[in-house]
Motif scaffolding. Structure first.
Motif, PDB file in Angstrom:
ATOM      1  N   GLY A 153       0.814  -1.208   0.000  1.00 24.45           N
ATOM      2  CA  GLY A 153       0.000   0.000   0.000  1.00 24.45           C
ATOM      3  C   GLY A 153       0.847   1.257   0.000  1.00 24.45           C
ATOM      4  O   GLY A 153       0.545   2.228  -0.705  1.00 24.45           O
ATOM      5  N   CYS A 211     -10.767   4.981   4.010  1.00 26.38           N
ATOM      6  CA  CYS A 211     -10.009   3.745   4.237  1.00 26.38           C
ATOM      7  C   CYS A 211      -9.507   3.633   5.669  1.00 26.38           C
ATOM      8  O   CYS A 211      -9.139   2.541   6.116  1.00 26.38           O
ATOM      9  N   LEU A 223      -3.252  -0.623   2.640  1.00 27.78           N
ATOM     10  CA  LEU A 223      -3.330  -1.276   1.328  1.00 27.78           C
ATOM     11  C   LEU A 223      -4.519  -0.737   0.543  1.00 27.78           C
ATOM     12  O   LEU A 223      -4.406  -0.453  -0.660  1.00 27.78           O
ATOM     13  N   GLY A 277      -3.719   2.649  -0.834  1.00 28.51           N
ATOM     14  CA  GLY A 277      -2.832   2.529  -1.983  1.00 28.51           C
ATOM     15  C   GLY A 277      -3.589   2.142  -3.239  1.00 28.51           C
ATOM     16  O   GLY A 277      -3.329   2.679  -4.327  1.00 28.51           O
TER      17      GLY A 277
END
Length: 396
Positions: free
Chosen positions: A258, A366, A375, A378
């Protein structure tokens, strides 16, 4: 920082003499690029950026949010402001002679002193070494402006003298700050910061110094690039240390993946299109140049957050997984939004205009995913880039 000067600018003379007149550079000079000295200057400044990032990571991982953020904001301001003032001055007056080079090296020495004082600033709020380094950098800048004043005349000379006087008065104030009671500092420091920010505005109120739009855009881009490189390096070292100590590679791979996607996307988004054509006047340039405090600070803080996320993954951090993820997602979202504000909105149209702000909101969301949030952030950043590429292709 400025636009056209009333004085006739000159290209850099092909002059072998060790000491030259510091005359203004041509704003339309062809093939104007960053010099090796400027690149060396940037690399040394990033040493201080890395030091501030590491100290912030330690404080965040320990749950000392207030102390860490206050120290980081102050240290990063000193680094960014000294860097920015030199960058705009060099764009206007770089004569590349021996005194100019020596003075620039003195500024580099100042930032290294500042970097050495960053741990004390975070740990005990001891400002002595950090202020000493900052004053060294800024007084070196005063000598540059005095040299420019000696070669100028009329209003251009008065602009240079106003810069020299304003910077000197600010440095006197920072030295006085060291002798004030600790309780007074939180009230005095913001006044000092505002005074520093006001110096270019006041100095160039009646006339602007020359600067080269393409050169400025390149200088800011290179510093962004170096800061992102420091972010990748910090995250890599954190992962390596965690693996060596805990052998928790499986838990670290999502954070590493990420983090790489975020850093790669940050590079792509910043350098997608050139912004130098937007920099046409002082009004645009001041907002763009000052706004990069958030761009640089957020880019460096992403690396800090990745260090904290790594420590959280191997259960070394004293904060929750959600809080550790926030140390990555918050600066990432700030970076996406500020780059959009300064760059993308001037070069994109239609649906592409909304990409970066939407990406910033999704990255913040997130945070709620806890340990898998880095992650996910990302992947959101990579998706933002991918959609941007598709839309740009369709425009073409």
């Amino acid at each position: 920082m400025a636009s056209d000067s009333a004085a006739a600018p000159h290209p850099r003379p092909a002059d072998p003499r060790p000491v030259r007149r510091m005359v203004p550079r041509d704003r339309n000079e062809p093939h104007r690029v960053a010099t090796p000295l400027e690149l060396f200057f940037d690399l040394c400044f990033v040493v201080a950026v890395g030091q501030a990032g590491r100290e912030l990571a330690h404080d965040l991982a320990a749950g000392h949010y207030g102390e860490g953020l206050r120290g980081y904001v102050l240290a990063f301001f000193a680094i960014w402001w000294a860097w920015m003032n030199f960058t705009w001055f060099a764009s206007a007056y770089d004569c590349d002679d021996v005194p100019y080079r020596i003075t620039t090296l003195v500024q580099i020495a100042g930032v290294l002193i500042l970097a050495a004082g960053v741990p004390r600033l975070f740990a005990t709020q001891d400002l002595t070494l950090a202020v000493t380094g900052y004053v060294v950098m800024r007084l070196a800048m005063v000598t540059q402006w005095l040299r420019a004043a000696a070669s100028e005349q009329g209003e251009a000379r008065r602009v240079a003298l106003r810069y020299a006087l304003g910077i000197t008065l600010c440095q006197i104030a920072w030295v006085v700050l060291l002798f004030l009671p600790d309780a007074a500092r939180p009230y005095v420091i913001p006044i000092g910061v505002l005074a520093e920010l006001a110096v270019p505005v006041v100095a160039e109120l009646r006339m602007q110094t020359t600067w080269h739009p393409h050169h400025i855009a390149e200088r800011y881009g290179l510093f962004t690039l170096i800061v992102l490189g420091e972010t990748v390096a910090a995250a890599t070292i954190a992962v390596q240390s965690a693996v060596d100590e805990h052998e928790g590679l499986g838990r670290l791979l999502p954070v590493a993946a990420g983090g790489l996607l975020i850093c790669f996307s940050a590079w792509w988004i910043y350098f997608a299109r050139s912004v130098h054509e937007h920099l046409r006047s002082n009004r645009q340039a001041f907002a763009w140049g000052y706004g990069h405090y958030l761009v640089f600070g957020a880019a460096a803080a992403i690396g800090t957050g990745l260090e904290v996320a790594v420590e959280s993954a191997v259960h070394k951090a004293e904060i929750s997984a959600t809080a550790a993820t926030a140390t990555v997602t918050v600066p990432t979202a700030l970076y996406l939004f500020t780059v959009w504000l300064l760059h993308s909105r001037h070069t994109k149209t239609g649906l592409a205009q909304a990409l970066a702000p939407a990406g910033a909101v999704l990255v913040l969301a997130c945070t709620a995913l806890g340990g898998s949030g880095v992650l996910a952030a990302g992947l959101v950043c990579a998706l933002t880039v991918a959609v941007g590429v598709v839309l740009h292709t369709r425009e073409g």
